[in-house]
Design an enzyme around this catalytic site. Sequence first.
Site, mmCIF file in Angstrom:
data_model
loop_
_atom_site.group_PDB
_atom_site.id
_atom_site.type_symbol
_atom_site.label_atom_id
_atom_site.label_comp_id
_atom_site.label_asym_id
_atom_site.label_seq_id
_atom_site.Cartn_x
_atom_site.Cartn_y
_atom_site.Cartn_z
ATOM 1 N N THR A 12 0.820 -1.218 0.000
ATOM 2 C CA THR A 12 0.000 0.000 0.000
ATOM 3 C C THR A 12 0.850 1.263 0.000
ATOM 4 O OG1 THR A 12 -1.796 -1.136 1.154
ATOM 5 C CG2 THR A 12 -1.804 1.256 1.262
ATOM 6 N N ASP A 56 1.895 -7.482 -4.929
ATOM 7 C CA ASP A 56 0.895 -7.413 -3.860
ATOM 8 C C ASP A 56 1.290 -8.456 -2.826
ATOM 9 O OD1 ASP A 56 -1.601 -8.219 -2.368
ATOM 10 O OD2 ASP A 56 -2.425 -6.583 -3.559
ATOM 11 N N GLN A 275 -4.708 -21.315 19.479
ATOM 12 C CA GLN A 275 -5.498 -20.296 18.791
ATOM 13 C C GLN A 275 -5.504 -18.983 19.570
ATOM 14 O OE1 GLN A 275 -9.404 -21.820 17.766
ATOM 15 N NE2 GLN A 275 -8.561 -23.785 17.102
#
Length: 340
Positions: A12, A56, A275
């Site tokens: 970006t 990208d 997790q």
Amino acid sequence: MSQILIIYTGGTIGMMSDPVTKVLKPINFEQIMDNVPELEKLNCKIKVHSFEEIIDSSNMNPVIWSQLAGLIEANYHDNDGFVILHGSDTMAYTASALSFMLENLGKPIIFTGSQLPISAIRTDAKENLMTAIEIAKAKKNDRARVPEVCIYFDYKLFRGNRAFKYNSSKFEAFRSPNYPILAESGVHLRFSANDIRQPQDGAELIIHNNLISDVAVLKLYPGIGQKVVEAILNSDVRGVVMETFGAGNTTTDDWFLVLLEKAIKDGKVIVDISQCKVGTVELGRYETSKQLKDMGIASGYDMTFESAVTKMMYLLGEFDDPALVKQYMEQDLRGEITVS
């Protein structure tokens, strides 16, 4: 005067909005420089290597990681530090991968990017780029202040293999809850010297370019079915990163444990990471993880998912023996695991 090599891969930071479609499109590095005239005020020499095809970050892969490692190796002795401009979405994967690929690193490799294009009025790109260069050239007693692979974003410097992107809409895009930040930018740059790894004196940089991406991911959830687990564990891979509950716990259903045991007997290495973003895996603490430890599941302790995946790729490229891959998965190699 310090010399810094900027490697521009894309992201970006190097985008500009199309005046008609409003879609963000990549620009070349010269256009980036035009938006940051302050770079000329930095007391260092800057060289730039721009990828011929701007990437990208969603298209990042081990081949490109090897190209980056090769660029660093080829320019290592001529530069005091490196700044890599990279899309934030997969920045933590690339930073983690390079941390394992570059053994005995003695110079800073600072990844940075931005949430808004450098041409935007409220962009975070200028500060990120300027400070990343300042950190890359920072020395004390003629030694690099941060001889590590790092991520700099929103006034904070993270160890690359400890950080992950957690927010896509704030400038504060990264976090590292299991390890302290290495530096913070305010009125002054403040380094956390006790938290920064130091290279072994006299050790030469070693490049490990043979990454093997035969890695599957098994993310558990309540009600996960046998067919799903079978499809993953029976796939033609050598390593599995298993994301479990809490401190490394899984279901104790017989069919699940049998499938895990079979995968290990077939030569697959399975590493258990949580997790949870904060805390560590403790195999054997609960009954629901004791059998995992007994059958030979590797503990990922407090590794990030990005670090676990790229470390597995690195070790699969280094060793054919699953026992050695498991052994080193559980060892702290580049500061990716908290040693208690």
